[in-house]
Every structure is written in C-alpha cells, then in structure tokens.
Design an enzyme around this catalytic site. Sequence first.
Site, PDB file in Angstrom:
ATOM      1  N   GLY A   1       0.820  -1.206   0.000  1.00  0.00           N
ATOM      2  CA  GLY A   1       0.000   0.000   0.000  1.00  0.00           C
ATOM      3  C   GLY A   1       0.851   1.253   0.000  1.00  0.00           C
TER       4      GLY A   1
ATOM      5  CG  ASN B   1       4.258  -7.032   8.177  1.00  0.00           C
ATOM      6  OD1 ASN B   1       5.267  -6.728   8.811  1.00  0.00           O
ATOM      7  ND2 ASN B   1       3.043  -6.957   8.665  1.00  0.00           N
TER       8      ASN B   1
ATOM      9  CB  ILE C   1      -0.312   3.796   6.932  1.00  0.00           C
ATOM     10  CG1 ILE C   1      -1.265   2.684   6.464  1.00  0.00           C
ATOM     11  CG2 ILE C   1       0.112   4.657   5.755  1.00  0.00           C
ATOM     12  CD1 ILE C   1      -2.632   3.220   6.051  1.00  0.00           C
ATOM     13  CG  ASP C   2      -1.275  -1.273   8.521  1.00  0.00           C
ATOM     14  OD1 ASP C   2      -2.186  -0.428   8.577  1.00  0.00           O
ATOM     15  OD2 ASP C   2      -1.251  -2.199   7.694  1.00  0.00           O
TER      16      ASP C   2
ATOM     17  CE1 TYR D   1      -7.198   1.477  -0.402  1.00  0.00           C
ATOM     18  CE2 TYR D   1      -9.579   1.701  -0.430  1.00  0.00           C
ATOM     19  CZ  TYR D   1      -8.457   0.909  -0.429  1.00  0.00           C
ATOM     20  OH  TYR D   1      -8.593  -0.456  -0.444  1.00  0.00           O
TER      21      TYR D   1
ATOM     22  NE  ARG E   1      -3.464   3.012   0.311  1.00  0.00           N
ATOM     23  CZ  ARG E   1      -3.698   1.746   0.004  1.00  0.00           C
ATOM     24  NH1 ARG E   1      -3.601   0.831   0.947  1.00  0.00           N
ATOM     25  NH2 ARG E   1      -4.029   1.396  -1.206  1.00  0.00           N
TER      26      ARG E   1
END
EC number: 2.7.1.90
Lengths: 404, 404
Positions: free
Chosen positions: B13, B108, B137-138, B295, B298
């Site tokens: 993302g 990840n 962003i996580d 969305y 982000r």
Amino acid sequence: MLHGKVLVAQGGGPTAVINQSMAGVVLEARKFRNVDLVYGAYHGVRGIINEDFLDLTQETTHNLEMVAGTPSSALGSTRDKPDLKYCQEIFKVLQAHGIAYFFYIGGNDSSDTVRIVSEEARRAGYPLRCIHIPKTIDNDLVGNDHTPGFPSAARFVAQGFMGANLDNAALTGVYLAVVMGRHAGFLTAASALGKKFPDDGPHLIYVPERTFVLDKFLADVKATQDKYGRCVIAVSEGIHDDKGQPIITQLAKEVEHDAHGNVQLSGTGALGDLLAEEIKTKLGIKRVRADTFGYLQRSFVGCVSDVDQREAREVGEKAVQYAMWGQQDGSVAIERTGFYSVEYKLQPLEAVAGKTRVMEDEFINAEGNGVTDAFRMYLRPLLGSGMPDAFRLRTNHVPKVLSK
Amino acid sequence: MLHGKVLVAQGGGPTAVINQSMAGVVLEARKFRNVDLVYGAYHGVRGIINEDFLDLTQETTHNLEMVAGTPSSALGSTRDKPDLKYCQEIFKVLQAHGIAYFFYIGGNDSSDTVRIVSEEARRAGYPLRCIHIPKTIDNDLVGNDHTPGFPSAARFVAQGFMGANLDNAALTGVYLAVVMGRHAGFLTAASALGKKFPDDGPHLIYVPERTFVLDKFLADVKATQDKYGRCVIAVSEGIHDDKGQPIITQLAKEVEHDAHGNVQLSGTGALGDLLAEEIKTKLGIKRVRADTFGYLQRSFVGCVSDVDQREAREVGEKAVQYAMWGQQDGSVAIERTGFYSVEYKLQPLEAVAGKTRVMEDEFINAEGNGVTDAFRMYLRPLLGSGMPDAFRLRTNHVPKVLSK
C-alpha cells in the site's frame, strides 16, 4: 438605528469557516454604540427558545480569532425548522432579552428560518432586524457566486481525489468515492480540480443535475478501464434515477429522514458499496474500492482555503453593516467582480429562502459524466493559495533484454 | 563493493512519504562510482519479471525532489508475493540487466519478498545485495520504533477526528469512524491525538489488540452518551471477536481475499454501517453517523508530517550506505534515541519478514476502549510541526429571563 442587543446563531451543517462569519459579526457589532451586548445562541434557534445564550461581549478578541480559525460551529448547531408556533416562542425570548438584531448563519433551511422570523416580527410589530449570513458546503444558495464553506470543502475534495488518483495509479483497479451533495453537484465536481495530467482521475464525475443511468455508468467505467487500465470515479450522494428517486433509497431498507423531511444520505457507506458491487459483478473487475468522504469533507481540521476564510469573515462583517446602516432585512450574498475579486450585496430573504441553486449547464459536460473548463475556471481561484501539486517520474523506459 | 546497477522498487500500500525513500535511494546511489545506472521497477516485483524498468539515472534531481514530496508510489506498486518460481524469474531478469543492488520499499509482505530474493540469490551464487526499506501506515514492523508512512497517516487520522469531534459537538448524536489497521491498532489509536479538552472525542477507541465484545461496546457508547450527550468513536477495521473472527466477516456475504490470503477490510463502508445500525436499534439513539476513512488516510495530498518526510528520506539514504559499505543484506530500522531524535540500524531480514508488531500493552487502557498517556507521548513528536489546534468559546452564560 435600533438600540438593543445583538444575537448571532449558527444553523445547519458545520463548515470549516462558519466561525469566521460568527467572529465577523461579533467583532463588528462590538464597535457600534447602539449595541448593548452581543449574545450567541447555543445550538441555533433551539438555543433561542431555550434561552441558552452566551455573552460574547465578554469574549476576548484573541480567543474569537482563534475560534474563527477552528472548523465547525463553535456555538453549536441545529436541524430544527421553526414553524409559526416555534417563531412565537422565539419572539417571546427575543423581547424578554431586548434583542434588536438577529443574525443567523446557515444555508437554505436557515435562510427560510430567518424569513419566517422576519415576517413574524413584522406581523407582531416587534422592531427586529434579521439578517441571514450564507454558509453551505453545497454551494446551493441562489443569488450567490458561491457560498462560504464551499471553497474549503471543495479543496478537501480536490486534495482527496488528487491522492486517491495517485493511490489508484499505483495499485490500479477501480476507485469510487461518494461526495456530499443532495441536489447540487458542485462539491462532487470539485474532484476535477485534483486532476493534473490528461490520464489522471477522476475520469468520471456524476452529479445530481443529471439522471443517473446504471447501464450508462457501467459502460463509462468499462470504457475508462479499457483505456487506462484503471478508473477513478466521483459520485454525488444525491444521484437519482429518471423518476427523481435517489439511487440510495433503492437499496437502504430503512431510510432516515431529518426534521426537514430530507432523506439521510450522509453518514453511511451504502451507496458506494452498492455501486462497487455492481462494477465487480457486472464488469468482472476484481479490485474495486469505494470510499465515502463523509464528514471529513466539511470538518477536517487543516484543509482550508484562505480565500474562503477571508470571505466568510467579510459576510459576517457586512451583515452587521447592512443591519446597522440599511433599512431592510435580507441575506448577504457574494458577487464575483473579477478574476479574482468579489463584492457583497444584500438580497431579499424571499430570493434565497427555500430555493436551491444547482450546477449551471455550462459547468457539466455533454455526456453528463464530467465537468467543463468553465467549471475549472470558476472554482480554481476559490481554492486559495498553497494548493498542493502532484509530480510524476518522467518516462524513460529501459530496453528489455530478455523478452522478445 | 559490488559493481553494477541499482534497482529500486515499491511494494504494498502506498503512503504519503514512500517517494521520499525512493528519492533517498536514487540520489544517494547516484553518488557512488561503482554504480553504473539506477533503475526503478514499475509496479514492484511484477515490474521486475516484466522487465518494466525506468532509468532513474537520467531523471533530474529537481523532479526527483518534487516526486519525493508527492504521496503514493511513483513507481507503482503490487500485491504480488513471489514464491520460488517467481524469484527464479526475478534472478533471470536481474542477471540479464546486471543488477547488483536491489532495494525494496515496503511493509511486512515486501520484507518477506526481499528475504526470499536474498536467499535465492545466495543459493544461486548470484552476487546481489538486497535491502528492505520500511514503509507502512500500519506501524506493524517489528524492531522499529515506528515506520515511515505511519506518522503522516496518523496525522491525518488525528486531524480528521479533531474535526469530527467539533462537528459532533455542534449537532450531537453518535459519530463513529472506521480506521485502517488489520492486526495493529496504532493508526486507530492516533485518533486520540485529535483530543484537546477533557470532554472532547474520540471518547472510545477500539483496536484489534483487544477482543471486541458487542455488548460491552454498546454499554460504553450508552455510558458516554449519558455523560456528554454525544459520543465519538474510533474503530479499527480489524476488530474481531474472541475467536479471532473479524467483525466484518460476520456480515459481508462475499468476502474478498488478496494474493496474500488477507480478507479485504478496506474500500467498503460495511463495518461502520453495521455498528451504526446496532447503536441505532439497540440503544435507540436516532442520530448515528458512520464514516470510513478509507484511502484518504494513506494518500490524502496536503496532510503530511515533516518528521515523517525526513525519516522516510533518511531510510532510503541509509539503505544505500548499508548496501555499499556493509557486508550483509537486511532491513533498515528506526530506533528512537531521544525526545525527539532517531538513529538507524540494519536488522536481519528474518527478524522483520512476515512478523507483525502490535500495540504494546502499556499503550492501551485497562478497559480496552482507549489509549494511555504513554501512547500520546510516543506519538506526539512523530506528527511533526504545525499541527492544527482547536479552540472554543469560553463559557459565559447569560441568565435566563423567562424560564423559571
């Protein structure tokens, strides 16, 4: 000039700059000797009948300036629409508190409230100057070039689509976002200002001024997808079929109505989800994402047009000047006089109240799925200074070595 | 030092600052004499197997700086997760083009891709330096104080809730917004930074680190509504029941999975709408509004943390330095060294790949419906300079005249 107190209130949906207008009224009113005190009604007309007043005469100028720069209605708001009985309650309170000037900052419904209050005051022989101060992100007040609050919301929508387009370019597929706008498509159309390069989205824009035909919509999406390998779409929450039936009511089981009899369109992701589902199933496109801009677009802190701020302040100031030096009630309006400059005027309340401006034909393209350059020219100066810009890497392909 | 070409790609993302890292790699790599050319792969690893390369050596420094300030992945992205066969394809292409350095900017899944590519290169005896550059962003990469991209998204969420709280204060009722975050609640928790006064929202925050119990949730909402006459709620898209089942799968008819086997949580308003419906029907509260930040959080253009921008640039630069002067592959990580300062280090790929960091216990309150001051202290410096602030009118009630 009437002698007495000033009362200011805010009605309807909040905007990013509605407090500028409130501060404009308060700071200007405090200059006049015939004004004893400046009150603010808490939660609009409901605050009046509840005698829920703040004395803003004692607020500091500094804090008024800080609040002016803060989005949403600092005095609170309401969706109440006064009828005759409600207005009689209002008079009782206004008389008891010696209010001589009533300023109501709001949209269509609020201007109608001011009209009723003004008429009832005249009928009751109560000396009251009533001025409506325009405010709405929908930009749907007649007689105005545009309305305070719209430019900042439009800027949010433009910046939102600018980013959504970049995101969609990176991961492709279809992206659809639902923008506020019941009858007027101005805010949805603002998405076009997020576009820079010819192949940028939004590629398709649907406004309530045109009938929404699902099959045509799907054909448009397919054509865009075929051409660019992706598709970014802006859809107004108020899109409707040829019978005027909102597309959203065709799916929501239980539709909520507000006090004005309006169907609830905001605060739900249903419309976006339905359209995404249609695209997925009927066009067989796998990655389809739907957002609903929701309340972010009218209250996001930190995305505001400086032009909007200045004008919102001025309509508040001018409202007080019209009330003091003028001879009639009315609604302040913005008139465009240059590229870019404005003047203010006072319209009769009847000219504005309960009427809805929609997008002019020259702003919508012939296909009914986009906007014209005339609209871009109209909107661009309103967005203010410091608009962000999106940049791309220049194409400079490396020749393939392996593949033939 | 290996002699050859540099290849940089972006995966997963997009974020608001991922292009800073790309620019950091390109500008730093162009300084080294052992680097022939700097390539960018279009759409991540998919671009590699398709030999879809841009020559970034010929891009101007000015335009790289402009692109660095533009959100989303300028090179495009992908959700592809390479398996052994996919990696063999990658090698063929890398060898054919003389790539000696591979930089992959991602989260990840991307770090796992780098790990596989690194292992396969070693196994094949192909001299290739592979560096993973963190981005998500996580904020869910282990071994990092935080990850580039998170601070800007957190700032968007904080500013969004700051405005939503003001909006809710004006018209009252319940406002709920769904924030991205599958396993880690950091971004949802960032909503707490929009709070200023003690009665400000978000009043309730639900993260995936705690089991979501609908009855407890409804009781929390009722208690808040009773106390403040309104309620603002932040909910992570990844909230789940005690069996680990996402709340959203309990309602979605047909759940979409991506190439990594993940359920689609974003790009739909379903979770927010369901929770709003529960509040309406079970608590009898009429005005309930649900937004899904989607969305916007982000990729919104114009809401970025300057701290995030600087760090995202630095992890790109450091990646090149580690690759050139270091002796091993790895993943760049951010370490906090002061209030506020950071250092960078290179972690083994195995330490990061496929692992998920979640919120530390000390960041979540005992009730599991809010955050602690420790979290506020952790996040505040990341949001950067120029955070907007919300102001209120000071209470100064006018005595009632009519009502007794």
